[in-house]
Design a protein around this motif. Structure first.
Motif, PDB file in Angstrom:
ATOM      1  N   LEU A  10       0.816  -1.211   0.000  1.00 51.46           N
ATOM      2  CA  LEU A  10       0.000   0.000   0.000  1.00 51.46           C
ATOM      3  C   LEU A  10       0.853   1.266   0.000  1.00 51.46           C
ATOM      4  O   LEU A  10       0.564   2.216  -0.735  1.00 51.46           O
ATOM      5  N   ALA A  11       1.925   1.294   0.787  1.00 53.74           N
ATOM      6  CA  ALA A  11       2.792   2.476   0.841  1.00 53.74           C
ATOM      7  C   ALA A  11       3.427   2.742  -0.526  1.00 53.74           C
ATOM      8  O   ALA A  11       3.505   3.894  -0.971  1.00 53.74           O
ATOM      9  N   THR A  12       3.855   1.703  -1.214  1.00 56.08           N
ATOM     10  CA  THR A  12       4.434   1.856  -2.551  1.00 56.08           C
ATOM     11  C   THR A  12       3.378   2.366  -3.526  1.00 56.08           C
ATOM     12  O   THR A  12       3.642   3.264  -4.333  1.00 56.08           O
ATOM     13  N   GLY A  13       2.175   1.810  -3.465  1.00 57.72           N
ATOM     14  CA  GLY A  13       1.091   2.264  -4.326  1.00 57.72           C
ATOM     15  C   GLY A  13       0.779   3.734  -4.122  1.00 57.72           C
ATOM     16  O   GLY A  13       0.552   4.473  -5.075  1.00 57.72           O
ATOM     17  N   ARG A  14       0.787   4.181  -2.878  1.00 59.02           N
ATOM     18  CA  ARG A  14       0.521   5.600  -2.594  1.00 59.02           C
ATOM     19  C   ARG A  14       1.625   6.497  -3.142  1.00 59.02           C
ATOM     20  O   ARG A  14       1.350   7.568  -3.685  1.00 59.02           O
ATOM     21  N   LYS A  15       2.874   6.064  -3.013  1.00 60.98           N
ATOM     22  CA  LYS A  15       3.992   6.858  -3.543  1.00 60.98           C
ATOM     23  C   LYS A  15       3.909   6.946  -5.068  1.00 60.98           C
ATOM     24  O   LYS A  15       4.146   8.002  -5.652  1.00 60.98           O
ATOM     25  N   LEU A  16       3.579   5.838  -5.723  1.00 58.64           N
ATOM     26  CA  LEU A  16       3.478   5.830  -7.180  1.00 58.64           C
ATOM     27  C   LEU A  16       2.297   6.660  -7.668  1.00 58.64           C
ATOM     28  O   LEU A  16       2.365   7.274  -8.737  1.00 58.64           O
ATOM     29  N   HIS A  23      -0.671   5.224 -13.080  1.00 62.11           N
ATOM     30  CA  HIS A  23      -1.913   4.739 -12.484  1.00 62.11           C
ATOM     31  C   HIS A  23      -1.517   3.562 -11.589  1.00 62.11           C
ATOM     32  O   HIS A  23      -1.164   2.492 -12.086  1.00 62.11           O
ATOM     33  N   ALA A  24      -1.539   3.772 -10.288  1.00 65.79           N
ATOM     34  CA  ALA A  24      -1.105   2.736  -9.346  1.00 65.79           C
ATOM     35  C   ALA A  24      -2.285   1.876  -8.920  1.00 65.79           C
ATOM     36  O   ALA A  24      -3.366   2.383  -8.633  1.00 65.79           O
ATOM     37  N   ILE A  25      -2.048   0.560  -8.900  1.00 65.38           N
ATOM     38  CA  ILE A  25      -3.054  -0.397  -8.449  1.00 65.38           C
ATOM     39  C   ILE A  25      -2.418  -1.250  -7.357  1.00 65.38           C
ATOM     40  O   ILE A  25      -1.382  -1.880  -7.577  1.00 65.38           O
ATOM     41  N   VAL A  26      -3.041  -1.258  -6.189  1.00 68.99           N
ATOM     42  CA  VAL A  26      -2.576  -2.124  -5.108  1.00 68.99           C
ATOM     43  C   VAL A  26      -3.347  -3.436  -5.240  1.00 68.99           C
ATOM     44  O   VAL A  26      -4.578  -3.451  -5.234  1.00 68.99           O
ATOM     45  N   THR A  27      -2.626  -4.519  -5.412  1.00 73.12           N
ATOM     46  CA  THR A  27      -3.217  -5.833  -5.626  1.00 73.12           C
ATOM     47  C   THR A  27      -2.395  -6.874  -4.894  1.00 73.12           C
ATOM     48  O   THR A  27      -1.259  -6.610  -4.503  1.00 73.12           O
ATOM     49  N   GLU A  28      -2.947  -8.045  -4.712  1.00 69.72           N
ATOM     50  CA  GLU A  28      -2.178  -9.093  -4.039  1.00 69.72           C
ATOM     51  C   GLU A  28      -0.966  -9.457  -4.881  1.00 69.72           C
ATOM     52  O   GLU A  28      -0.956  -9.263  -6.100  1.00 69.72           O
TER      53      GLU A  28
END
Length: 85
Positions: A10-16, A23-28
């Protein structure tokens, strides 16, 4: 061209997400390379970034889950068979 970035973190997705053009997508996390390619194509299609039959470029690190190990470039087709070919 838009960049779709997938991350299980999640932290990486927020930074991206704050970077222009990403377009960042947080996924498994992907189980293996085939799963990662299928997931990237499916999510790019679902979010309207790629149409069926179009090529996408996938950049990843192998082995999966190793930070800073970006060493793979693959061309895949959206809507192709399960192995991304």
């Amino acid at each position: 061209m838009p960049i779709v970035a997938l991350s299980p973190n999640l932290a990486t997705g927020r930074k991206l997400a704050v970077a222009w053009g990403i377009h960042a997508i947080v996924t498994e996390d992907a189980r293996d390379t085939a799963d990662m390619v299928e997931r990237a194509c499916r999510l790019a299609f679902k979010d309207g970034f790629a149409k069926s039959g179009r090529r996408v470029i996938i950049v990843d690190g192998v082995p999966l889950g190793t930070p800073g190990a970006t060493n793979m470039l693959r061309i895949a087709y959206v809507g192709a068979d399960d192995n991304g070919d």
